[in-house]
Design a protein around this motif. Sequence first.
Motif, PDB file in Angstrom:
ATOM      1  N   ASP A 138     -51.494  67.488 -22.590  1.00 52.35           N
ATOM      2  CA  ASP A 138     -51.765  66.094 -22.240  1.00 52.35           C
ATOM      3  C   ASP A 138     -52.745  65.993 -21.073  1.00 52.35           C
ATOM      4  O   ASP A 138     -53.622  65.106 -21.049  1.00 52.35           O
ATOM      5  CB  ASP A 138     -50.442  65.390 -21.887  1.00 52.35           C
ATOM      6  N   GLU A 139     -52.587  66.899 -20.111  1.00 48.97           N
ATOM      7  CA  GLU A 139     -53.485  66.884 -18.957  1.00 48.97           C
ATOM      8  C   GLU A 139     -54.929  67.179 -19.372  1.00 48.97           C
ATOM      9  O   GLU A 139     -55.886  66.539 -18.923  1.00 48.97           O
ATOM     10  CB  GLU A 139     -53.023  67.908 -17.923  1.00 48.97           C
ATOM     11  N   VAL A 140     -55.086  68.175 -20.257  1.00 47.21           N
ATOM     12  CA  VAL A 140     -56.426  68.511 -20.739  1.00 47.21           C
ATOM     13  C   VAL A 140     -57.037  67.333 -21.509  1.00 47.21           C
ATOM     14  O   VAL A 140     -58.216  67.000 -21.374  1.00 47.21           O
ATOM     15  CB  VAL A 140     -56.355  69.771 -21.619  1.00 47.21           C
ATOM     16  N   ALA A 141     -56.214  66.665 -22.335  1.00 48.40           N
ATOM     17  CA  ALA A 141     -56.713  65.514 -23.096  1.00 48.40           C
ATOM     18  C   ALA A 141     -57.149  64.382 -22.164  1.00 48.40           C
ATOM     19  O   ALA A 141     -58.165  63.714 -22.394  1.00 48.40           O
ATOM     20  CB  ALA A 141     -55.631  65.033 -24.061  1.00 48.40           C
ATOM     21  N   ARG A 142     -56.336  64.172 -21.113  1.00 45.73           N
ATOM     22  CA  ARG A 142     -56.684  63.128 -20.173  1.00 45.73           C
ATOM     23  C   ARG A 142     -58.008  63.438 -19.474  1.00 45.73           C
ATOM     24  O   ARG A 142     -58.877  62.554 -19.310  1.00 45.73           O
ATOM     25  CB  ARG A 142     -55.582  62.972 -19.125  1.00 45.73           C
ATOM     26  N   ARG A 143     -58.183  64.699 -19.056  1.00 45.90           N
ATOM     27  CA  ARG A 143     -59.443  65.071 -18.409  1.00 45.90           C
ATOM     28  C   ARG A 143     -60.630  64.937 -19.369  1.00 45.90           C
ATOM     29  O   ARG A 143     -61.721  64.507 -18.972  1.00 45.90           O
ATOM     30  CB  ARG A 143     -59.365  66.509 -17.899  1.00 45.90           C
ATOM     31  N   ALA A 144     -60.411  65.306 -20.617  1.00 45.39           N
ATOM     32  CA  ALA A 144     -61.481  65.173 -21.600  1.00 45.39           C
ATOM     33  C   ALA A 144     -61.877  63.709 -21.782  1.00 45.39           C
ATOM     34  O   ALA A 144     -63.059  63.370 -21.904  1.00 45.39           O
ATOM     35  CB  ALA A 144     -61.050  65.780 -22.940  1.00 45.39           C
ATOM     36  N   ALA A 145     -60.861  62.837 -21.806  1.00 48.86           N
ATOM     37  CA  ALA A 145     -61.147  61.405 -21.944  1.00 48.86           C
ATOM     38  C   ALA A 145     -61.920  60.882 -20.732  1.00 48.86           C
ATOM     39  O   ALA A 145     -62.867  60.083 -20.872  1.00 48.86           O
ATOM     40  CB  ALA A 145     -59.846  60.629 -22.122  1.00 48.86           C
ATOM     41  N   GLU A 146     -61.513  61.339 -19.526  1.00 45.44           N
ATOM     42  CA  GLU A 146     -62.235  60.912 -18.333  1.00 45.44           C
ATOM     43  C   GLU A 146     -63.690  61.391 -18.362  1.00 45.44           C
ATOM     44  O   GLU A 146     -64.613  60.648 -17.988  1.00 45.44           O
ATOM     45  CB  GLU A 146     -61.536  61.444 -17.081  1.00 45.44           C
ATOM     46  N   LEU A 147     -63.864  62.645 -18.798  1.00 46.47           N
ATOM     47  CA  LEU A 147     -65.219  63.181 -18.882  1.00 46.47           C
ATOM     48  C   LEU A 147     -66.049  62.411 -19.901  1.00 46.47           C
ATOM     49  O   LEU A 147     -67.229  62.098 -19.668  1.00 46.47           O
ATOM     50  CB  LEU A 147     -65.158  64.664 -19.262  1.00 46.47           C
ATOM     51  N   GLU A 148     -65.444  62.072 -21.018  1.00 47.58           N
ATOM     52  CA  GLU A 148     -66.155  61.299 -22.037  1.00 47.58           C
ATOM     53  C   GLU A 148     -66.547  59.918 -21.508  1.00 47.58           C
ATOM     54  O   GLU A 148     -67.665  59.435 -21.757  1.00 47.58           O
ATOM     55  CB  GLU A 148     -65.268  61.157 -23.276  1.00 47.58           C
ATOM     56  N   ASP A 149     -65.625  59.281 -20.759  1.00 45.90           N
ATOM     57  CA  ASP A 149     -65.954  57.974 -20.168  1.00 45.90           C
ATOM     58  C   ASP A 149     -67.096  58.091 -19.164  1.00 45.90           C
ATOM     59  O   ASP A 149     -67.983  57.216 -19.099  1.00 45.90           O
ATOM     60  CB  ASP A 149     -64.709  57.388 -19.479  1.00 45.90           C
ATOM     61  N   ALA A 150     -67.071  59.174 -18.379  1.00 41.12           N
ATOM     62  CA  ALA A 150     -68.139  59.375 -17.399  1.00 41.12           C
ATOM     63  C   ALA A 150     -69.493  59.570 -18.085  1.00 41.12           C
ATOM     64  O   ALA A 150     -70.518  59.030 -17.647  1.00 41.12           O
ATOM     65  CB  ALA A 150     -67.817  60.585 -16.511  1.00 41.12           C
ATOM     66  N   VAL A 151     -69.498  60.349 -19.175  1.00 41.82           N
ATOM     67  CA  VAL A 151     -70.739  60.559 -19.929  1.00 41.82           C
ATOM     68  C   VAL A 151     -71.256  59.241 -20.504  1.00 41.82           C
ATOM     69  O   VAL A 151     -72.449  58.939 -20.466  1.00 41.82           O
ATOM     70  CB  VAL A 151     -70.514  61.615 -21.033  1.00 41.82           C
ATOM     71  N   ALA A 152     -70.333  58.438 -21.070  1.00 46.92           N
ATOM     72  CA  ALA A 152     -70.731  57.141 -21.632  1.00 46.92           C
ATOM     73  C   ALA A 152     -71.304  56.223 -20.558  1.00 46.92           C
ATOM     74  O   ALA A 152     -72.306  55.530 -20.775  1.00 46.92           O
ATOM     75  CB  ALA A 152     -69.539  56.488 -22.323  1.00 46.92           C
ATOM     76  N   GLU A 153     -70.680  56.213 -19.361  1.00 48.84           N
ATOM     77  CA  GLU A 153     -71.169  55.371 -18.279  1.00 48.84           C
ATOM     78  C   GLU A 153     -72.548  55.812 -17.820  1.00 48.84           C
ATOM     79  O   GLU A 153     -73.427  54.987 -17.573  1.00 48.84           O
ATOM     80  CB  GLU A 153     -70.178  55.431 -17.114  1.00 48.84           C
ATOM     81  N   ARG A 154     -72.749  57.134 -17.718  1.00 47.94           N
ATOM     82  CA  ARG A 154     -74.048  57.652 -17.297  1.00 47.94           C
ATOM     83  C   ARG A 154     -75.127  57.328 -18.338  1.00 47.94           C
ATOM     84  O   ARG A 154     -76.270  56.970 -17.996  1.00 47.94           O
ATOM     85  CB  ARG A 154     -73.950  59.169 -17.097  1.00 47.94           C
ATOM     86  N   THR A 155     -74.752  57.434 -19.616  1.00 47.97           N
ATOM     87  CA  THR A 155     -75.702  57.112 -20.686  1.00 47.97           C
ATOM     88  C   THR A 155     -76.121  55.644 -20.613  1.00 47.97           C
ATOM     89  O   THR A 155     -77.298  55.296 -20.766  1.00 47.97           O
ATOM     90  CB  THR A 155     -75.067  57.409 -22.055  1.00 47.97           C
ATOM     91  N   ALA A 156     -75.148  54.746 -20.389  1.00 50.12           N
ATOM     92  CA  ALA A 156     -75.469  53.318 -20.269  1.00 50.12           C
ATOM     93  C   ALA A 156     -76.365  53.061 -19.070  1.00 50.12           C
ATOM     94  O   ALA A 156     -77.298  52.247 -19.138  1.00 50.12           O
ATOM     95  CB  ALA A 156     -74.181  52.506 -20.150  1.00 50.12           C
ATOM     96  N   GLU A 157     -76.115  53.765 -17.964  1.00 49.60           N
ATOM     97  CA  GLU A 157     -76.954  53.594 -16.772  1.00 49.60           C
ATOM     98  C   GLU A 157     -78.382  54.038 -17.032  1.00 49.60           C
ATOM     99  O   GLU A 157     -79.345  53.375 -16.633  1.00 49.60           O
ATOM    100  CB  GLU A 157     -76.358  54.398 -15.616  1.00 49.60           C
TER     101      GLU A 157
END
Length: 664
Positions: free
Chosen positions: A234-253
Amino acid sequence: MVNVSAHDAEQGSATVRRALGIALALMTAIGLIALTVFVTNSSRQRDEALAAQRHSFEVIILVRTLQSTMAEAELSLGRYVVSLQPEFGRVYVDDWRRAGFAINRLREVTRDNPQQAQLAAKLRAYYDQRGRLLSSAALRTRYDQKINGLAIFDRAGKVASRKELNGTLDEIIAIENRVLDARINHANASLDQSNWAATLLWAFAVLLVIGAAILGFNVVQAAADRRAARRDADEVARRAAELEDAVAERTAELRRTNQALLAEAAERESAEAQLRQAQKMDAVGQLTGGIAHDFNNMLAVVIGGLELAKRRLEGDNDAGRHIENAMEGASRAAALTRRLLAFARAEPLLPEAVSPDTLIGGMTDLLDRTLGERIKVRTRFASGDWQVWVDKHQLENALLNLAVNARDAMDGEGTLTFGTAMRSVGEGELGDTRAGDYIAISVADTGCGMDQSVLDRVFEPFFTTKPVGKGTGLGLSQIFGFVRQSQGEIVIASQPGVGTTVTLLLPRFRGGQRVAPAELKPTRVAARATEEQATILVVEDDARVLNATVEALAELGHRPIPCPGPDQAEALIAAHPEIRLILSDVVMPGTTGPELIASLQPRHPHIGVLFVTGYAGEIDEATAFAGHDVLRKPFTIGALSNAVQAALARTSGPPPFEAAAAAE
């Protein structure tokens, strides 16, 4: 009991390992996030410092380039004045314009520094002042007045504005060097901080590897514990989700940044297109002004000769008819010349305080007669009690021209709306238009409209979309010149199939004493018996115009004394103390007409003054003419007679020798 105790101890050890692994993972995650934020911030600060350094280098390079360009321009002008080779004159014009563009760019890049921005504005004033002086030298050389050109060029090398201009450039560089030193120190500090952050990141990576090894050992030891495995998953999945959100935010920027860059590129392209159009219009204006100046002098000779011939051939109907036809053609040519001068912003104006609302309201009957019954004229006034300082007749002609163009665009049927409004313009909002309060006078029609290709050329002289014989193509160019000469701006908005709105922005006039030169209306020549006969000094550098004017004055019964140059005026006045009036051209080599009168009047206050001009150039009419009468070239004998009588009536009294004779 022993087995139970061992089992409990083993369970306790597994629990400790799991707790240690979880704690290590949490510490690693927190440290990684904090370090990432720190490294990102250091990188951003480093990039900002480097960008500031590049900005400083750009300012310094721009100033050095400006110094070099202006020096090359003045060197080329010197070569042109000495050798009279046109290619040097063209090199001077190109280099001086490039210097002007460099100053405009310098004003843009120094907006972030108030002290430099003030110096850049001051630099622009010195550039304009020096440009007028150097252009005067080039103009004198262009018209084969090499000695005057050399004298002006020599004076340009000694004036204080040159030292002040170079001093201003050096001061800008000095300020930028100080700023650059601070920015270099800041950049070095940012680089040191980034290096330190990289070292810290490397150390943290080593610790992370050690921690990962320990965590891996504990995971292997606790592999049998399913609940711990699920928590890790679960911890790994949560980190992966956070990383994916960060990538999406950077892409939008990055997407937003790219859109902003595209918008900035489009805006810069539009500004460059406007600059090219303005340069083209200025070049065409200078050309038309010079042509119209010479054409006015020729027309003055033609019209004067025709009128003299007509007066001396009275009774010959055939000759009179031919002369009338020639006079009509010359008058039409004079009207065309006035339009060219208006476009070149060289037509002498007679400004006064004008209320646009009152002016448009008084034109209602004229507009109805001109446009016809199928055109509905509406008005929307919202300028309050604001006034403008313009030539009233020129403004009326401009509005009437716009109304006629609108009528043709609507094919004789539609709605034409005149409107006024109060508007405040900010610095840089409309090109080079100065910030301040303006009155916006709009003329809107419901006609066919114009596409972009027509809008790009609409102010060019002789450009028209009307059929052959239906228009000269000078209407909008004349309005353009009049508005620019009145320190205003003209804006056109049009859409094919919808209509066109032309807006004239004229500066608000706040009152005060401003004297305009007297306007002379041509009327029929009075009988010679009622005219006052006088001795008149005629100052004119063009020999043909001088002869024609002298003959016209002699025909009117006056005693003209020709003066082919302003430097001979003082001697002729001393030789002829009976002179009652000085009739002087405005633009002459060496000394202009207003400068000549300003030097003569303190010693001869009793002598009247009448200026004759068809081209005022950059002379400030409101102050240079000092309220004296102005007669525009080409003029008729009737207009000359009335102007002379009006000027004689304004003289302060008889010359000294007549006063002495009367006393005896």
